[in-house]
Write an enzyme that holds these catalytic residues in place. Structure first.
Site, PDB file in Angstrom:
ATOM      1  N   LYS A   1      46.697  33.856  44.706  1.00 34.83           N
ATOM      2  CA  LYS A   1      47.384  34.860  45.518  1.00 34.83           C
ATOM      3  C   LYS A   1      47.405  34.498  46.999  1.00 34.83           C
ATOM      4  O   LYS A   1      48.406  34.739  47.679  1.00 34.83           O
ATOM      5  CB  LYS A   1      46.738  36.237  45.328  1.00 34.83           C
ATOM      6  CG  LYS A   1      45.352  36.385  45.930  1.00 34.83           C
ATOM      7  CD  LYS A   1      44.838  37.807  45.780  1.00 34.83           C
ATOM      8  CE  LYS A   1      43.464  37.948  46.391  1.00 34.83           C
ATOM      9  NZ  LYS A   1      43.470  37.743  47.850  1.00 34.83           N
ATOM     10  N   THR A   2      46.308  33.946  47.509  1.00 36.34           N
ATOM     11  CA  THR A   2      46.270  33.587  48.934  1.00 36.34           C
ATOM     12  C   THR A   2      47.310  32.516  49.236  1.00 36.34           C
ATOM     13  O   THR A   2      47.987  32.556  50.268  1.00 36.34           O
ATOM     14  CB  THR A   2      44.867  33.091  49.323  1.00 36.34           C
ATOM     15  OG1 THR A   2      43.903  34.078  48.939  1.00 36.34           O
ATOM     16  CG2 THR A   2      44.766  32.850  50.820  1.00 36.34           C
TER      17      THR A   2
ATOM     18  N   GLU B   1      45.058  42.183  49.213  1.00 40.30           N
ATOM     19  CA  GLU B   1      44.066  43.082  48.603  1.00 40.30           C
ATOM     20  C   GLU B   1      44.517  44.550  48.690  1.00 40.30           C
ATOM     21  O   GLU B   1      43.749  45.442  49.059  1.00 40.30           O
ATOM     22  CB  GLU B   1      42.694  42.911  49.286  1.00 40.30           C
ATOM     23  CG  GLU B   1      42.142  41.509  49.279  1.00 40.30           C
ATOM     24  CD  GLU B   1      41.654  41.044  47.903  1.00 40.30           C
ATOM     25  OE1 GLU B   1      41.827  41.807  46.925  1.00 40.30           O
ATOM     26  OE2 GLU B   1      41.118  39.936  47.806  1.00 40.30           O
TER      27      GLU B   1
ATOM     28  N   GLN C   1      40.919  44.690  39.827  1.00 40.90           N
ATOM     29  CA  GLN C   1      39.816  44.320  40.712  1.00 40.90           C
ATOM     30  C   GLN C   1      39.589  45.366  41.805  1.00 40.90           C
ATOM     31  O   GLN C   1      39.013  45.062  42.849  1.00 40.90           O
ATOM     32  CB  GLN C   1      40.079  42.948  41.337  1.00 40.90           C
ATOM     33  CG  GLN C   1      40.146  41.824  40.316  1.00 40.90           C
ATOM     34  CD  GLN C   1      40.247  40.450  40.972  1.00 40.90           C
ATOM     35  OE1 GLN C   1      39.298  39.955  41.567  1.00 40.90           O
ATOM     36  NE2 GLN C   1      41.413  39.844  40.860  1.00 40.90           N
TER      37      GLN C   1
ATOM     38  N   ARG D   1      34.530  35.519  37.573  1.00 38.77           N
ATOM     39  CA  ARG D   1      33.952  34.596  38.564  1.00 38.77           C
ATOM     40  C   ARG D   1      33.593  33.263  37.909  1.00 38.77           C
ATOM     41  O   ARG D   1      33.436  32.249  38.588  1.00 38.77           O
ATOM     42  CB  ARG D   1      32.666  35.165  39.197  1.00 38.77           C
ATOM     43  CG  ARG D   1      32.787  36.495  39.954  1.00 38.77           C
ATOM     44  CD  ARG D   1      33.912  36.506  40.936  1.00 38.77           C
ATOM     45  NE  ARG D   1      35.102  37.090  40.327  1.00 38.77           N
ATOM     46  CZ  ARG D   1      36.323  37.003  40.849  1.00 38.77           C
ATOM     47  NH1 ARG D   1      36.533  36.325  41.956  1.00 38.77           N
ATOM     48  NH2 ARG D   1      37.362  37.574  40.252  1.00 38.77           N
TER      49      ARG D   1
END
Length: 790
Positions: free
Chosen positions: A43-44, A230, A282, A660
């Protein structure tokens, strides 16, 4: 002949290494855009590429882009990525956090709200001091309602855009009426001091844009494209700010509630060029006022929004993703998506049932040692847990095995302020000459003994060649000590004398020929007796010093975490008592063992560190090997979340933990665990039962059938085992039968919170209860909470 784009080569290079959904998101033109970015989906990268695409295609200049992140670190990383893509600096671009952007706007427009542009921004400590002063003006008892507790209430109101007047009008309990009075004084003092607290930066910017149309239009015209990272973590104030800048959406919400479902927005039209990136799965910060509805309802706010799902994961194996997909599918409030990967099936997930938390820690550390022996690096391994207090047993086991580690987002157990405070109490009981420990604990919790008074006592002890204990025990003999300090010290030293008597130490005075009630700092009748067990001494220190009472008065999540840490410290004492033999269980020996563990914690290691952290702190990180410990109902999901209807957020937190892991994932649970000094027996977390059995390797642990389903009665029993007081556990047997409902206005009693009244009945069996003890309102799952009719 049509002009060619001078950046055509850059554009081709920009887009060629993106997958199809990423490319679709990056090249979207005008209008609202929702990018649902699953864990590990890049996403970044997409956000940075979209910014560069807007500039290369002349859809926006650098100064016409407002790109919002949630941390300064994320903003800095985003800026670096964009500058690498563009090949030049981005000084004109507003790429920053919400609070930084609002502060910049307010500096320019402050006069419109009655401030000068030089207004001060109060940090948390400044705000707490002002809240204390405001509370003192109202006559609030600081022991019952600490400044931190008062400030938490004010902050929550501001994040919902509720001002002092509105808060007062809505107050429905004596506690809320008290907060309303403090809130009013606090706000008037801030304005008088030309200051804003951190929450005001958002609140006042929204005020500004709502009150002055020309200001709103100017900033809306300036920021032709607004991008938010976010988005699932935004609160109501941030939601409203974006709505004012870009237009569109339904009517505004007040107090976090939607005011209607009209299909068209009644406010400013705006350009509606809002691109948000987030993952509803999330959303784990509800306790910080984050509102998951902001992302779930984005398509209601913008019916013509383009939705792009980023589902290809570049981090984890298919097995890990299949487990994450299966668990999150049980949430009702979500936008459907399915993560997938090209990294292969990978290893099965290791699931282990252990006898208790010590066996669990030994297994985790044994597996870490095996992985290290096979060539893994310590920096590739992370151990995750639900609450900070759970790290203690794992830390002790790592230290004993000489494995270097670090705690992310927090301090190591024996370095935590509350733990060091209580150890300092014990140190002073063992060594009356310990000036460092005395100055640490004399005013902790606050007793009105300031630094000046402490300095006078320690100087007097040096001048008269006596211990600091003896100097403090005779405060009237200390030159320059005020009457209030003398009185406070008298009470403190009386408590300390009672505690010292529990250690079995020799009477103070040295010769032993003076009656105990004549000794400095020894309460009348405090004759020498056998030493109490360390756990009993710790419990007495926590109770008689007022330390636990002060933390309980804060009424915050952070304070509850500190209480859990102190309960773990008592458990350390209990373990020491159980292992001591032959009269070796002395206070001095206990302090020595704690000091040796704490010293080992401080040693650095250049070869990397195993990482320990809570699941909340793990968000945004990734590790080749991840252990998730404490997977029992009532621990994870936490009993408080089960009671208050927060199960879906707990499931999202589990999803975050699972995703993670890159290659190896371990899930562990204990059949019994020490909670509040007692051995409690629990059940496997319901989240484990939601993972398909073929994805799990149980080894030889047994005792759990993968894919099993918890019946409501079993789930209810598990929900009341962990994280409740002894009274709550006893009350578990009185839990309401399935299907029994409550009515509005009905009087009830909760095993932990006491008497209350039902003030709301919601869908899915959720009731809202206002409790008489503290005036708080809590959402409870009626079927699972230990609550009965009175």
């Amino acid at each position: 002949m049509a002009a060619t784009n001078p950046h055509a080569a850059h554009l081709q290079e920009l887009l060629e290494d993106l997958n199809e959904p990423q490319r679709e998101a990056v090249t979207h033109g005008e209008g609202p855009l929702l990018i649902l970015a699953g864990a590990g989906s890049g996403k970044t990268r997409v956000l940075a590429h979209r910014i560069a695409f807007l500039i290369y295609t002349d859809q926006a200049q650098a100064g016409e882009i407002l790109a919002i992140t949630f941390t300064n670190k994320a903003a800095s990383e985003m800026r670096e990525r964009v500058e690498r893509l563009l090949g030049h600096a981005t000084r004109g671009m507003w790429l920053m956090t919400f609070h930084s952007a609002c502060a910049r706007i307010l500096r320019a427009e402050a006069a419109r709200l009655g401030y000068t542009r030089q207004f001060t921004i109060y940090d948390q400590a400044d705000s707490r001091r002002l809240a204390k002063r405001s509370a003192d003006a109202v006559g609030v008892d600081p022991k019952r309602y600490t400044p931190a507790a008062v400030l938490n209430q004010i902050s929550a109101a501001k994040n919902k855009l509720i001002d002092a007047d509105s808060y007062r009008q809505a107050a429905g309990s004596p506690f809320e009426e008290m907060i309303a009075e403090v809130y009013d004084i606090y706000e008037r003092d801030l304005v008088r001091m030309n200051a804003m607290d951190f929450d005001d930066l958002l609140f006042r910017t929204v005020n500004l844009l709502e009150l002055f149309d020309e200001v709103r239009e100017r900033y809306s015209d300036t920021f032709r494209h607004v991008l938010v990272d976010e988005y699932q973590d935004t609160n109501h104030a941030q939601y409203r700010l974006l709505q004012l800048l870009v237009g569109g959406g339904p009517p505004p919400r007040r107090g976090g509630e939607r005011t209607g479902d009209r299909p068209s927005y009644a406010g400013p039209v705006g350009h509606r060029n809002l691109a948000v990136v987030g993952d509803d799965a999330q959303s784990i910060y509800g306790f910080r006022q984050a509102d998951i509805r902001n992302i779930l309802d984005f398509q209601d706010d913008f019916p013509d929004a383009r939705v792009v799902k980023l589902e290809q994961n570049y981090r984890s194996t298919e097995t890990i993703l299949a487990a994450a997909n299966a668990v999150i599918a049980n949430n009702r409030g979500q936008i459907a998506k399915r993560l997938w990967s090209e990294l292969g099936q990978g290893e099965q997930i290791e699931l282990r049932a252990m006898s208790d938390e010590h066996a669990e820690a030994r297994y985790v550390v044994g597996e870490i040692q095996r992985l290290l022996d096979e060539g893994a690096s310590r920096s590739e391994i992370a151990v995750l847990y639900r609450t900070n207090a759970m790290s203690r047993v794992i830390e002790d086991t790592l230290v004993r095995n000489e494995i270097a580690y670090q705690v992310i987002g927090g301090t190591k157990f024996y370095e935590r302020a509350e733990v060091k405070d209580v150890i300092a109490y014990l140190s002073l009981l063992a060594n009356p000459y310990d000036v460092v420990s005395f100055t640490r604990v004399a005013n902790s919790p606050r007793r009105g003994i300031g630094q000046t008074s402490l300095a006078r006592i320690t100087n007097h002890a040096v001048a008269t060649d006596v211990s600091v204990w003896e100097a403090a025990a005779s405060p009237q003999q200390v030159p320059g000590l005020g009457a209030a300090a003398v009185k406070a010290l008298g009470r403190f030293m009386s408590t300390m004398a009672e505690l010292r008597a529990m250690t079995g130490a020799e009477p103070l005075g040295g010769e032993g020929d003076t009656a105990p009630d004549e000794l400095p700092g020894v309460a009348p009748g405090a004759a020498r007796r056998a030493a109490a067990p360390i756990a009993e001494l710790l419990e007495a220190v926590l109770a008689q010093s007022g330390y636990i009472e002060a933390l309980e008065a804060e009424r915050s999540i952070e304070a509850q975490g500190r209480i859990e840490n102190l309960e773990q410290l008592v458990e350390v004492g209990r373990e020491f008592d159980g292992g001591a033999a032959g009269g070796d269980g002395t206070l001095e020996r206990f302090l020595q063992e704690v000091a040796l563990v704490a010293d080992a914690d401080t040693r650095s290691d250049e070869a990397g560190l195993v990482t320990l952290m809570t699941l909340h702190n793990a968000k945004g990180l990734e590790y080749p090997t991840v252990f998730i410990t404490g997977c029992e109902d009532g621990v994870f999901p936490h009993s408080r979340a089960i009671d208050e209807g927060g199960l879906e957020e707990e499931r999202r937190l589990f999803y975050v933990g699972v995703t993670r892991a890159m290659r190896r994932l371990y899930l562990t649970y204990a059949r019994r665990r020490a909670v509040f000094g007692a051995q409690s027996y629990g059940m496997p977390s319901r989240f484990l039962t939601e993972i398909p059995g073929e994805l799990l390797d149980e080894g030889a642990s047994g005792g759990f059938r993968p894919g099993a389903t918890l019946t409501p009665s079993l789930a209810r029993a598990g929900a009341t085992v962990w994280g409740e007081t002894a009274g709550a556990r006893a009350g578990a047997a009185r839990t309401q039968p399935a299907g029994q409902s409550f009515r509005l206005g009905e009087d009830v009693v909760h095993a932990a919170f006491g008497d209350g009244v039902v003030t709301g009945v919601e869908a899915d069996g959720v009731i809202v209860v206002r409790f008489a003890g503290d005036g708080s309102e809590r959402k409870l799952m009626a079927e699972y909470a230990p609550v009965t009719r009175r």
